[in-house]
Motif scaffolding. Sequence first.
Motif, PDB file in Angstrom:
ATOM      1  N   SER A  31       0.961  -1.059   0.055  1.00 50.49           N
ATOM      2  CA  SER A  31      -0.025   0.243  -0.185  1.00 50.49           C
ATOM      3  C   SER A  31       1.075   1.188   0.084  1.00 50.49           C
ATOM      4  N   TRP A  33       1.095   4.921   1.068  1.00 50.79           N
ATOM      5  CA  TRP A  33      -0.192   6.382   0.904  1.00 50.79           C
ATOM      6  C   TRP A  33       0.643   7.905   1.441  1.00 50.79           C
ATOM      7  N   PRO A  61      -6.936   3.800   5.938  1.00 54.92           N
ATOM      8  CA  PRO A  61      -6.273   2.805   4.988  1.00 54.92           C
ATOM      9  C   PRO A  61      -5.501   2.073   5.173  1.00 54.92           C
ATOM     10  N   LYS A  64      -7.364  -1.132   7.375  1.00 55.49           N
ATOM     11  CA  LYS A  64      -8.378  -1.799   6.044  1.00 55.49           C
ATOM     12  C   LYS A  64      -6.759  -2.581   5.616  1.00 55.49           C
ATOM     13  N   THR A  65      -5.943  -2.437   5.470  1.00 55.00           N
ATOM     14  CA  THR A  65      -4.912  -3.352   5.341  1.00 55.00           C
ATOM     15  C   THR A  65      -4.309  -3.707   6.117  1.00 55.00           C
TER      16      THR A  65
END
Length: 88
Positions: A31, A33, A61, A64-65
């Motif tokens: 991910s 960001w 996020p 969620k990750t």
Amino acid sequence: MRDFMIINGSMFQEIAKINAEAVRGLQPKISIWTNGGVEGGDGGSNGAMKEVAGVYKMLPPLFKTVHEQTGTLPPAWMGTLPNSGSSN
């Protein structure tokens, strides 16, 4: 002399082979960001508030990750995922 023996004995190549074998077949989720393009700030309290807002924007996020990779949900006092009750 020690460095010569390490290089001459192909130790770095062996370490690379061992590391490559250790990660073979892994499918990591990566991910990326960003802070929404905020650069620098004004240095005053408004800049500090932008930093705090950036942390709050980062949390969903992040949660969620972590949930996707580990199945772990955040503690209730910290927040919940919008779709944490649904199955994926």
